[in-house]
Design an enzyme around this catalytic site. Structure first.
Site, PDB file in Angstrom:
ATOM      1  N   GLU B  36      36.588  69.304  59.034  1.00  0.00           N
ATOM      2  CA  GLU B  36      37.306  68.211  58.393  1.00  0.00           C
ATOM      3  C   GLU B  36      36.370  67.446  57.471  1.00  0.00           C
ATOM      4  OE1 GLU B  36      38.624  66.203  61.905  1.00  0.00           O
ATOM      5  OE2 GLU B  36      39.714  67.975  62.585  1.00  0.00           O
ATOM      6  N   LEU B  65      43.387  68.684  59.772  1.00  0.00           N
ATOM      7  CA  LEU B  65      42.906  67.926  60.926  1.00  0.00           C
ATOM      8  C   LEU B  65      43.439  68.604  62.188  1.00  0.00           C
ATOM      9  CD1 LEU B  65      42.899  64.058  60.765  1.00  0.00           C
ATOM     10  CD2 LEU B  65      43.017  65.259  62.928  1.00  0.00           C
ATOM     11  N   ALA B  66      42.871  69.768  62.532  1.00  0.00           N
ATOM     12  CA  ALA B  66      43.382  70.560  63.646  1.00  0.00           C
ATOM     13  C   ALA B  66      42.240  71.404  64.202  1.00  0.00           C
ATOM     14  CB  ALA B  66      44.522  71.454  63.172  1.00  0.00           C
ATOM     15  N   GLU B  67      41.634  70.930  65.294  1.00  0.00           N
ATOM     16  CA  GLU B  67      40.423  71.564  65.828  1.00  0.00           C
ATOM     17  C   GLU B  67      40.682  72.987  66.324  1.00  0.00           C
ATOM     18  OE1 GLU B  67      41.308  68.444  66.372  1.00  0.00           O
ATOM     19  OE2 GLU B  67      39.656  67.378  65.408  1.00  0.00           O
ATOM     20  N   PHE B  90      34.013  64.844  65.656  1.00  0.00           N
ATOM     21  CA  PHE B  90      33.411  64.160  66.800  1.00  0.00           C
ATOM     22  C   PHE B  90      33.644  65.046  68.022  1.00  0.00           C
ATOM     23  CE2 PHE B  90      34.085  60.683  63.895  1.00  0.00           C
ATOM     24  CZ  PHE B  90      33.006  59.847  64.098  1.00  0.00           C
ATOM     25  N   ASP B  92      34.343  64.283  70.807  1.00  0.00           N
ATOM     26  CA  ASP B  92      35.502  63.756  71.536  1.00  0.00           C
ATOM     27  C   ASP B  92      36.790  64.497  71.165  1.00  0.00           C
ATOM     28  OD1 ASP B  92      34.281  60.569  72.073  1.00  0.00           O
ATOM     29  OD2 ASP B  92      33.425  61.872  70.538  1.00  0.00           O
ATOM     30  N   ILE B  94      37.030  67.785  70.480  1.00  0.00           N
ATOM     31  CA  ILE B  94      36.866  69.230  70.631  1.00  0.00           C
ATOM     32  C   ILE B  94      37.924  69.829  71.559  1.00  0.00           C
ATOM     33  CG2 ILE B  94      35.337  69.342  72.647  1.00  0.00           C
ATOM     34  CD1 ILE B  94      33.576  71.305  71.018  1.00  0.00           C
ATOM     35  N   PRO B  96      41.246  70.030  71.718  1.00  0.00           N
ATOM     36  CA  PRO B  96      42.294  70.940  71.240  1.00  0.00           C
ATOM     37  C   PRO B  96      41.782  72.365  71.018  1.00  0.00           C
ATOM     38  CG  PRO B  96      42.407  68.871  70.061  1.00  0.00           C
ATOM     39  CD  PRO B  96      41.144  68.846  70.874  1.00  0.00           C
ATOM     40  N   HIS B 136      34.753  58.105  70.101  1.00  0.00           N
ATOM     41  CA  HIS B 136      33.679  58.507  69.184  1.00  0.00           C
ATOM     42  C   HIS B 136      32.325  58.391  69.873  1.00  0.00           C
ATOM     43  CE1 HIS B 136      37.078  57.341  66.629  1.00  0.00           C
ATOM     44  NE2 HIS B 136      36.613  58.201  65.738  1.00  0.00           N
TER      45      HIS B 136
END
Lengths: 440, 335
Positions: B36, B65-67, B90, B92, B94, B96, B136
């Protein structure tokens, strides 16, 4: 036989203060024990009746040996039952063998004096490493003084003990069994016979018919053992300086009468000397140290051992935290310790924990001596006799009061340069004493 | 006579990571980054700043915006023969991508009977102390620590970061590369310009000592080193500080050698205590070095609460401090 100090491995029964059948109250003196360091009255751990005396007066036994059997009162006995395994209302035996793992109650007085303040872990609780080392070196952990939190025995304590006993090489393979149970040898095998250096018999040493044979008393044997061990294991180096103490002599001459009147103790040269030594130790802390297992342990606190010669031996009482005392404080402390040393009234605490030793060899007229270090300390210093001598001062010759100062130091810990600077520091401080040097 | 050595450049941790990325992209055209805002924006922390100018938008890929997609696309690209470096903005966020990381990336080697690797790197900034609040600030390493087939790297110094990121990019299997946010710009150090690679799976003794062993990683390395210096100065206690650098596979050899040497072990991390990396370390030492221990193993970690409070004072209360490390080290040495 309780352990009455660090490195004490045996004790001699002095006098039984109670006979078989006598009633004894808890904390009442039961027996007088003579060790190589002190004479002590051992208080009874329980109230009850003396049922048997197992070791007669005059006999020396290793620490941990049962010396008597007490039949404790039932209500008092409850809290001491762990040592015997017996329970119930009938009087039962409390064996006075106060260093065993199980006999916690009776061990407490001795253990506390060794371990210092704080709530100790139960004796017998050791880290896996300590148990392994004990097995490897054949050490009875009950004899090892602990310096960890609450008197816990740590690796360092075991290794220091091993070094102190001269057991530098593991005598056998580790005795840790598969189940993790450590089988260390029992107390008797750690007696002085096993611990002392090999007493080599020299040719012609055997006593003849017209020789007088004197059995060595505990103090003499302790001195023999410790001095042999020191000379055989510590590489001694020696050095000496001359000190001009003329102003110190003048100061003492002027002040001594007034001081004695006000303080009730004599003003000798020793307090001035100790003060110069401790101030120099602050500057050169590696002489207030100890060689341990390829490391130098530098002691932050300065406890000065002061050798006191007796008619039949030598004791070295300790002035604790000598760096916090003034000249008069040192004088009072010395007077107290020397007085009690000569009266045979020193306690265990009085004679242990020195980090550095001062010896006033001048007191018996010596002008140079080669003192033996008392391990685990790193050095010992002497003050020799003060002698009036012609001395070159500038281009003139004057009569000055001169004193030699000799230092033996452990050459593993430091070298001549450092030791020399330390001696120069002592010299400078002694020579700087003048009419205005404060005594308080 | 040797010529005068050129002075080694002092760089931040962030700059060292950027150097590693750029050098690997120059060295191997299969290497590309995706994530991203990594392109024109240069990443939220500016780690990838300038890469798009040199390598173009095809190798510096801005993603939605899609891990799950970021890691999933990386796995597909790796299968196609490329060497993707995915950035999770971040750590935080991870979660997904958990399925892609654990069920796909970590298992490809095993399920293809060794025929296929999954040479991806997932970079993720982690850790607190930057006023990042709940989403974060997290440390997520322990969540992946349990998974066979993954490698986890968490460098503490710029030098280590460059050498280890290059090793991660060249590794034939998936590597999670955690970068501590607080260290990004606050930690500086020498970083040589030349190409060098540090071995994954090898810890580094950052400070030698004999009285106790301190095992740590990430930003806590610096706290522990500072505490160790103070301990040496004030108490004469010498702590050996081990920077794990790689969390998985763990360097058992270095840890056990030090534990056996000192007999006293403290484990320190910023992640919460229960089920953390420290628990596994303590277990390894207990299994293999118990008879060398002179004292119980000590773990120093924040309480088992959700990191990280937004309130500044509460954040400070959560974060490890030098004082805390110092006290724990001193007490362990004296025990």
């Amino acid at each position: 036989m309780p352990q009455l100090g660090e490195s004490v491995v045996e004790g001699t029964i002095g006098t039984w203060l109670k006979a078989v059948g006598d009633r004894v109250e808890k904390y009442e003196p039961l027996v007088e024990v003579v060790t190589d360091k002190v004479n002590t009255e051992i208080p009874s751990p329980v109230s009850g009746v003396v049922q048997a005396i197992l070791v007669e007066a005059g006999t020396t036994v290793p620490v941990g040996t049962p010396i008597a059997v007490l039949a404790a009162d039932a209500e008092d006995g409850g809290e001491h039952a762990s040592g015997t395994g017996k329970t119930g209302g009938a009087p039962f035996a409390a064996v006075l063998a106060p260093t065993g793992d199980g006999s916690g109650a009776t061990a407490r007085p001795a253990a506390a004096s060794v371990a210092g303040a704080g709530a100790p872990l139960p004796r017998g609780v050791y880290s896996p490493l300590v148990r392994r080392l004990a097995a490897e070196y054949g050490v009875d952990l009950r004899q090892v003084p602990g310096t960890g939190a609450g008197g816990r025995v740590t690796k360092r304590d075991v290794l220091a003990f091993v070094e102190g006993q001269g057991l530098s090489v593991p005598p056998g393979k580790p005795a840790v069994t598969a189940s993790g149970v450590v089988t260390a040898p029992l107390a008797p095998s750690m007696g002085p016979a096993a611990a002392a250096p090999d007493p080599r018999a020299f040719p012609g040493a055997a006593a003849g018919l017209d020789d007088l044979v004197i059995p060595a008393d505990p103090m003499r044997r302790a001195i023999a053992q410790r001095m042999s061990q020191s000379k055989q294991t510590v590489p001694h180096a020696w050095t000496m300086v001359e000190v001009d103490v003329t102003p110190l002599v003048a100061l003492r001459e002027r002040a001594k009468e007034d001081f004695h009147r006000r303080e009730g103790v004599s003003l000798t040269y020793v307090p001035f000397f100790i003060k110069a030594v401790v101030e120099s130790l602050k500057e050169f802390p590696h002489l207030n140290a100890s060689w341990q297992d390829d490391r130098i342990v530098v002691k932050k606190r300065i406890h000065i051992g002061v050798a006191v010669g007796l008619e039949d031996g030598l004791v070295v009482p300790v002035i604790r935290d000598a760096d916090r005392l003034s000249i008069s404080g040192l004088a009072r402390s010395l007077a107290d310790l020397v007085g009690r040393a000569r009266a045979g009234k020193l306690t265990v605490d009085d004679v242990q924990g020195a980090t550095f030793t001062v010896n006033n060899t001048g007191a018996f007229g010596s002008v140079a001596s080669y003192p033996i270090i008392s391990p685990p300390q790193a050095a010992i210093i002497t003050m020799e006799a003060i002698v009036r001598r012609p001395v070159v001062i500038g281009d003139a010759i004057g009569i000055r009061c001169m004193m030699n100062v000799c230092l033996s130091f452990d050459h593993r810990v430091t070298d001549g340069l450092y030791a020399g600077r330390f001696l120069q520091s002592v010299k400078r401080r002694l020579e700087a004493i003048g009419p205005d040097t404060p005594l308080y | 006579m040797r010529e005068a050595e050129t002075p080694v450049a002092i760089k931040t941790l962030l700059e060292a990571i950027r150097d590693a990325l750029a050098e690997e992209m120059r060295r191997d055209e299969r290497v590309f980054v995706l994530g991203e805002d990594v392109g024109r924006r240069g990443g939220v922390f500016r780690v990838t700043q300038g890469l798009i100018d040199e390598f173009g938008p095809a190798r510096v890929l801005d993603t939605p915006l899609a891990e799950s997609l970021i890691v999933g696309a990386a796995i597909g690209a790796a299968a196609y023969g490329l060497r993707p470096v995915a950035e999770i903005q971040f750590a935080d966020f991870i979660h997904p991508a958990m399925d892609q990381i654990i069920n796909e990336a970590a298992k490809i080697r095993y399920r293809s009977n060794g025929a296929w690797g999954c040479p991806i790197v997932v970079r993720a900034p982690y850790g607190g102390g930057v006023h990042g609040a709940l989403y974060h600030s997290q440390s997520v390493e322990a969540l992946f620590y349990h998974v066979p087939g993954l490698k986890i790297v968490a460098p503490a110094t710029p030098y280590d970061a460059k050498g280890l990121l290059k090793a991660a990019i060249r590794d034939p299997d998936p590597v999670l590369f955690f970068e501590h946010k607080k260290a990004y710009r606050s930690v500086r150090g020498e970083v040589p310009d030349e190409d060098y690679v540090l071995p994954i799976g090898k810890a580094d003794v950052k400070r030698a000592g004999e009285h106790l062993t301190v095992i740590t990683y990430g930003y806590n390395v610096h706290l522990c080193l500072e505490a160790a210096e103070r301990l040496s100065r004030e108490e004469g206690i010498e702590a050996e500080v081990i920077d794990l650098r790689t969390l998985l596979p763990i360097d058992r050899e270095t840890i056990l050698a030090s534990a056996k040497k000192t007999g006293r072990v403290m484990i320190s991390h910023e992640d919460t205590k229960t089920g953390g990396i420290g628990a596994e370390l303590a277990a390894i030492i207990a299994e293999e070095a118990l008879f060398y221990l002179d004292a119980p193993i000590v773990r120093v970690a924040p309480p088992d609460v959700h990191p990280m409070p937004f309130n500044g004072r509460l954040e400070a209360a959560f974060m490890p401090t030098v004082e805390q490390q110092y006290t724990a080290m001193r007490d362990l040495a004296r025990l």
